[in-house]
Every structure is written in C-alpha cells, then in structure tokens.
Motif scaffolding. Sequence first.
Motif, PDB file in Angstrom:
ATOM      1  N   PHE A 142       0.877  -1.174   0.000  1.00 32.51           N
ATOM      2  CA  PHE A 142       0.000   0.000   0.000  1.00 32.51           C
ATOM      3  C   PHE A 142       0.913   1.224   0.000  1.00 32.51           C
ATOM      4  CE2 PHE A 142      -4.430  -1.306   0.727  1.00 32.51           C
ATOM      5  CZ  PHE A 142      -4.244  -2.673   0.903  1.00 32.51           C
ATOM      6  N   ARG A 143       0.996   1.855  -1.157  1.00 30.41           N
ATOM      7  CA  ARG A 143       1.912   2.993  -1.315  1.00 30.41           C
ATOM      8  C   ARG A 143       1.100   4.293  -1.318  1.00 30.41           C
ATOM      9  NH1 ARG A 143       4.177   4.190  -7.290  1.00 30.41           N
ATOM     10  NH2 ARG A 143       5.021   6.253  -6.889  1.00 30.41           N
ATOM     11  N   GLU A 144       1.518   5.263  -0.514  1.00 27.66           N
ATOM     12  CA  GLU A 144       0.810   6.546  -0.476  1.00 27.66           C
ATOM     13  C   GLU A 144       0.949   7.205  -1.852  1.00 27.66           C
ATOM     14  OE1 GLU A 144      -1.175   9.965   0.439  1.00 27.66           O
ATOM     15  OE2 GLU A 144       0.814   9.961  -0.467  1.00 27.66           O
ATOM     16  N   ASN A 207      -9.143  -9.735   4.319  1.00 28.98           N
ATOM     17  CA  ASN A 207      -8.439 -10.823   3.630  1.00 28.98           C
ATOM     18  C   ASN A 207      -7.633 -11.717   4.573  1.00 28.98           C
ATOM     19  OD1 ASN A 207      -8.893 -10.265   0.595  1.00 28.98           O
ATOM     20  ND2 ASN A 207      -8.440  -8.264   1.483  1.00 28.98           N
ATOM     21  N   LYS A 208      -7.898 -11.556   5.883  1.00 30.78           N
ATOM     22  CA  LYS A 208      -7.260 -12.400   6.904  1.00 30.78           C
ATOM     23  C   LYS A 208      -5.738 -12.432   6.755  1.00 30.78           C
ATOM     24  CE  LYS A 208     -11.252 -15.372   7.735  1.00 30.78           C
ATOM     25  NZ  LYS A 208     -12.231 -14.587   6.967  1.00 30.78           N
ATOM     26  N   ARG A 209      -5.124 -11.274   6.576  1.00 30.91           N
ATOM     27  CA  ARG A 209      -3.668 -11.217   6.460  1.00 30.91           C
ATOM     28  C   ARG A 209      -3.079 -11.097   7.859  1.00 30.91           C
ATOM     29  NH1 ARG A 209      -2.500 -11.387   0.581  1.00 30.91           N
ATOM     30  NH2 ARG A 209      -0.360 -11.198   1.274  1.00 30.91           N
ATOM     31  N   LYS A 210      -1.810 -11.527   8.002  1.00 30.24           N
ATOM     32  CA  LYS A 210      -1.246 -11.704   9.342  1.00 30.24           C
ATOM     33  C   LYS A 210      -0.518 -10.483   9.903  1.00 30.24           C
ATOM     34  CE  LYS A 210      -0.679 -16.707   9.388  1.00 30.24           C
ATOM     35  NZ  LYS A 210      -1.433 -16.994   8.155  1.00 30.24           N
ATOM     36  N   SER A 211       0.125  -9.717   9.032  1.00 28.08           N
ATOM     37  CA  SER A 211       0.904  -8.592   9.578  1.00 28.08           C
ATOM     38  C   SER A 211       0.878  -7.399   8.637  1.00 28.08           C
ATOM     39  CB  SER A 211       2.358  -9.027   9.805  1.00 28.08           C
ATOM     40  OG  SER A 211       3.020  -9.179   8.564  1.00 28.08           O
ATOM     41  N   ILE A 212       1.160  -6.235   9.230  1.00 28.69           N
ATOM     42  CA  ILE A 212       1.323  -5.017   8.424  1.00 28.69           C
ATOM     43  C   ILE A 212       2.670  -4.412   8.819  1.00 28.69           C
ATOM     44  CG2 ILE A 212       0.467  -2.673   7.988  1.00 28.69           C
ATOM     45  CD1 ILE A 212      -2.342  -3.675   8.558  1.00 28.69           C
ATOM     46  N   THR A 213       3.525  -4.210   7.828  1.00 27.20           N
ATOM     47  CA  THR A 213       4.836  -3.618   8.108  1.00 27.20           C
ATOM     48  C   THR A 213       4.866  -2.196   7.560  1.00 27.20           C
ATOM     49  OG1 THR A 213       5.857  -5.789   7.907  1.00 27.20           O
ATOM     50  CG2 THR A 213       7.325  -3.886   7.761  1.00 27.20           C
ATOM     51  N   ILE A 214       5.234  -1.261   8.427  1.00 27.59           N
ATOM     52  CA  ILE A 214       5.356   0.134   7.986  1.00 27.59           C
ATOM     53  C   ILE A 214       6.816   0.325   7.568  1.00 27.59           C
ATOM     54  CG2 ILE A 214       5.034   2.548   8.649  1.00 27.59           C
ATOM     55  CD1 ILE A 214       3.329   1.249  11.065  1.00 27.59           C
ATOM     56  N   MET A 215       6.998   0.624   6.286  1.00 29.64           N
ATOM     57  CA  MET A 215       8.363   0.738   5.746  1.00 29.64           C
ATOM     58  C   MET A 215       8.682   2.229   5.571  1.00 29.64           C
ATOM     59  SD  MET A 215       9.401  -0.214   1.898  1.00 29.64           S
ATOM     60  CE  MET A 215      10.921   0.281   1.128  1.00 29.64           C
ATOM     61  N   HIS A 216       9.815   2.663   6.137  1.00 27.84           N
ATOM     62  CA  HIS A 216      10.080   4.113   6.171  1.00 27.84           C
ATOM     63  C   HIS A 216      11.574   4.390   6.309  1.00 27.84           C
ATOM     64  CE1 HIS A 216      11.070   3.864  10.472  1.00 27.84           C
ATOM     65  NE2 HIS A 216      10.286   2.802  10.394  1.00 27.84           N
ATOM     66  N   LYS A 217      11.942   5.645   6.238  1.00 31.51           N
ATOM     67  CA  LYS A 217      13.340   6.040   6.435  1.00 31.51           C
ATOM     68  C   LYS A 217      13.359   7.083   7.556  1.00 31.51           C
ATOM     69  CE  LYS A 217      17.584   5.639   5.070  1.00 31.51           C
ATOM     70  NZ  LYS A 217      18.355   4.505   5.562  1.00 31.51           N
ATOM     71  N   GLY A 218      12.632   6.747   8.635  1.00 35.90           N
ATOM     72  CA  GLY A 218      12.419   7.697   9.728  1.00 35.90           C
ATOM     73  C   GLY A 218      13.638   7.966  10.578  1.00 35.90           C
ATOM     74  N   ASN A 219      14.672   7.123  10.446  1.00 35.74           N
ATOM     75  CA  ASN A 219      15.902   7.402  11.209  1.00 35.74           C
ATOM     76  C   ASN A 219      16.616   8.631  10.657  1.00 35.74           C
ATOM     77  OD1 ASN A 219      16.380   5.935   8.848  1.00 35.74           O
ATOM     78  ND2 ASN A 219      18.279   5.051   9.596  1.00 35.74           N
ATOM     79  N   THR A 286       3.641   2.139   3.030  1.00 34.13           N
ATOM     80  CA  THR A 286       4.853   2.939   2.826  1.00 34.13           C
ATOM     81  C   THR A 286       4.572   4.270   2.123  1.00 34.13           C
ATOM     82  OG1 THR A 286       7.017   2.885   1.729  1.00 34.13           O
ATOM     83  CG2 THR A 286       5.307   1.601   0.710  1.00 34.13           C
ATOM     84  N   PRO A 287       5.411   5.285   2.399  1.00 34.23           N
ATOM     85  CA  PRO A 287       5.273   6.542   1.655  1.00 34.23           C
ATOM     86  C   PRO A 287       5.562   6.348   0.169  1.00 34.23           C
ATOM     87  CG  PRO A 287       6.679   6.841   3.585  1.00 34.23           C
ATOM     88  CD  PRO A 287       6.467   5.367   3.413  1.00 34.23           C
ATOM     89  N   ASN A 288       5.300   7.382  -0.575  1.00 31.99           N
ATOM     90  CA  ASN A 288       5.319   7.302  -2.034  1.00 31.99           C
ATOM     91  C   ASN A 288       6.624   6.787  -2.658  1.00 31.99           C
ATOM     92  OD1 ASN A 288       5.725   8.614  -4.803  1.00 31.99           O
ATOM     93  ND2 ASN A 288       3.531   8.746  -4.473  1.00 31.99           N
ATOM     94  N   LEU A 289       7.740   7.419  -2.335  1.00 33.75           N
ATOM     95  CA  LEU A 289       8.971   7.081  -3.058  1.00 33.75           C
ATOM     96  C   LEU A 289       9.483   5.689  -2.686  1.00 33.75           C
ATOM     97  CD1 LEU A 289      11.043   8.055  -5.106  1.00 33.75           C
ATOM     98  CD2 LEU A 289      12.310   9.107  -3.247  1.00 33.75           C
ATOM     99  N   ASN A 290       9.467   5.360  -1.390  1.00 31.68           N
ATOM    100  CA  ASN A 290       9.873   3.997  -0.991  1.00 31.68           C
ATOM    101  C   ASN A 290       9.025   2.970  -1.726  1.00 31.68           C
ATOM    102  OD1 ASN A 290      11.471   5.071   1.063  1.00 31.68           O
ATOM    103  ND2 ASN A 290       9.838   4.895   2.594  1.00 31.68           N
ATOM    104  N   GLY A 291       7.733   3.243  -1.798  1.00 36.60           N
ATOM    105  CA  GLY A 291       6.789   2.309  -2.396  1.00 36.60           C
ATOM    106  C   GLY A 291       7.040   2.134  -3.878  1.00 36.60           C
TER     107      GLY A 291
END
Length: 401
Positions: A142-144, A207-219, A286-291
């Motif tokens: 899911f990309r913003e 859809n009974k999915r197990k996890s959601i991972t937030i992918m980012h460059k927040g560091n 994830t945000p737009n560019l990472n996605g």
Amino acid sequence: MSEKIFYNEKDELVVPDNPIICFIEGDGTGPDIWSASRRVFDAAIEKAYNGTKKIDWKQILAGEKAKEKTGNYLPEETIEAIKEHIVAIKGPLTTPIGGGIRSLNVTLRQRLDLFACVRPVRYFQGVPSPVKNPEKLNIVIFRENTEDVYAGIEWEAGTSDAKEIINFINDSFNKTLLIESGIGIKPMSEFCTRRLMRMAINYAIKNKRKSITIMHKGNIMKFTEGAFVKWAIKEAEENFRDVIIKESEIAEGKNPDGKIIIKDRLADSMFQQILLRPDEYDIIVTPNLNGDYLSDAAAAQVGGLGMAPGANIGKYALFEATHGTAPKYAGLDKVNPSSLILSGVMMFEFLSLNEAADLIIKSLEKTIQEKYVTYDLARQMQDAKEVKCSEFADRIIQNMV
Ligand code: NAP
C-alpha cells in the motif's frame, strides 16, 4: 438490466448482478491486452455464476484515442464517468510529450484523489524468476499516492528562486546550505498517512492477512518518514486496538488471538528482508517514493512487471496494468496480458466477486504451468510453446473448470 455500482448509507459498496464497469482500452498494445483480458473476465463471470451475473462494459476515453476523438487527452467526461460508476479498469497510456500534462496516470490519480496505490506481489508457479524460492514472497504493498515526492516542490540549482529559498532557510533557521544547491520539499501529513493505514488495516481484516509492516526512512527524515510511522501506528492503536498487536508487545513470539501484527522496518533493511526472509512479510504500508522502488523490486523477484497487477484506490477505484504501452508491439497480438488480467482479478476481489477471481487465478496458473505462454515468458523458459496474446487468453478460458 445493467445497473450502477454504488455506496449505501453505511458506506458499503453495493454491486448489482449486472454492474456497469468503465474501461479505458489504453494506447499502444492496450487494445491487444484489453480484448484478450475482457474475454477472460466475461468467461470467468459466466462460469463462476452460471450466467446469473454479467458485466456491462462501458468504454471511456483517455490517451491517444481520446485526443483523436475529442481533441483532449483526458476528457472531463472520463473523470465524471469514473466518479459516477465508482470502478474502472485501464490499459497503459502513452505519456503525452508537451501539452501541459505531466502524465495521464498521475493526473487521473490526482483528479480522483486515489490515495492508495495497491500492488499485490505473489508468485505464479512456472514463471521464470531470478531467486531460488520465489513462492515465499506474497505481499501487498500500500503505497501513499498523493504526498511525498508526488506533492514535492523543487527548485533548480543556481536559479534565483533556489537562491532565495536557500537564503531564507539559512537566515531564518541558522542553517548552512550551499548557495548553489538544488532544493526539494517533501510534504507528508497525518491525514493522508492515517487514511492509507486505515485502508491497509481494513484490507488485512477482510483478507485475513497476518501482519502489516510500515516501511520508512524515519531514522534520517524524522519529521516526514518518522512521522509517517508514528501516525500510522496512532491510527492502528486508536481505531483498531482490538484487532492489532505491535511487534514489541508480543512476548516470546506469541500472538494472542491471531491479531494483525504491526511491524516497522527501515526502507533499506526492507529491501534485504524481502530477499532473505520474504515469508515474514505480508502487507507493507509505505510513503510514495519507498513504495515506488519496492513495488518494482518485489515484482522482479517473482518474474517481472509483465505479471504485476495494480490499482489506485480512494473513494473510487482504478485498476491498471503496471507496465507501459510497449509501442513497438502495438497491434501485433504479441504481448503478455497477465498484468491487466490480474488487475481484473484485483477488481473482482474488490467487488467481492471472489469466485470469478479464483477461477482466473487457477486457470492462469495452469496455463503457465503448461508452458503455453507469450514471448516474454517463453524466451526465459525451456520447451515453452510461444503463443499470441489472444491464444494465451483462449487457453486460460479453456482451462477454467
Ligand atoms: P513499456 O511500455 O513498459 O515497455 C518496456 C518493455 O517492457 C517492452 O519493450 C517489453 O520488453 C516489456 N513489456 C512491457 N509490457 C509488456 C507486456 N505486456 N508483455 C511483455 N512484455 C512487456 O515501457 P516504456 O517503453 O518505457 O514506455 C512506453 C510508454 O508507456 C511511454 O509513453 C510511457 O510513458 C508509458 N507508460 C505508461 C504506463 C501506464 O500507463 N501505467 C506505465 C509505464 C509507462 P521487450 O522489449 O524486452 O520485449
């Protein structure tokens, strides 16, 4: 009699038995892949529901065909038709050179506020892949779709505007940017982050999915990418507390009641993880560019963009082939229609026509396993029979049992 799809008073999508669905054929190879895909869609609906359901396809114009007929690459009636009918599917569109439109695809997303770019990435048995166990990857990205670089502002190095901005930043905020730098602004908001996360969690529940991972460059980018994680978790905690659990809350690997696990990962690590431990990931927000980067990298891992479906979703939903118009093959009945066919599968799932979606997936997989494939797959497989785009569709239809 055909009827429009609509939202009821509870904001649920109501899909009649004879729904009107808009389609944009697309430019270049678009007509080839559309006519093949449409036959597959119609056969699957007919077969799955014994003739009790039927789609009424409504052609709407965009791209070169629209320019030819209306003088406009993206007529206002096309935008209005999607708003009126809620759901549409499209082939690829040529990006017009000049004429003030950056990209028809981006314009469609912006005009319809399609804030989530949704890309499922999974392996189909038999597709050539560069990795050893491609079947271990089964994720939905899911990309913003409206902020970050899509709403970015840039100033070219050396221009008076860039210098003005740099002087303002240096003087007002006590910074030391080099005066000859190029400058970019990357906006991200709580509102847009939370609505994306909400859509991803609702999808995970449905859809009974197990996890959601937030992918980012927040560091590194604390107040944009870092805030993205904070806001996404806030949405999960405030509105979905009973169905989610944060990874940090899980004791000794136990996940009580099979809740949806919320993980967060830095973008650089995520690229390693999908290669090294692909089965630990499920939904990625994830945000737009990472996605943008991740979507194509993940697609390559399971056999490339020719097999990758996509959708842009907000209040309305636009499903689309993820590759371009491949103009050198236009009209040759040659290219692989799978990306558009699988986008149709996503559309059927979105419309809760799951039986038709499953039928297509099974018969597509069978067709590929029979090595009855278009040139792009045939050239990477041993002993494959290379067939035309339309013949590939015929075989998928034959394989629907
Ligand atoms: P492209 O159309 O995706 O084609 C690049 C290459 O990818 C093709 O030459 C072909 O490789 C392969 N390919 C693409 N679609 C295929 C299919 N269905 N089956 C098998 N192979 C396929 O990219 P492009 O040449 O950079 O862009 C052409 C136009 O499409 C541009 O105007 C661009 O702006 C537009 N575009 C539109 C969209 C969209 O509407 N969503 C997306 C991207 C690009 P081989 O030559 O190796 O056979």
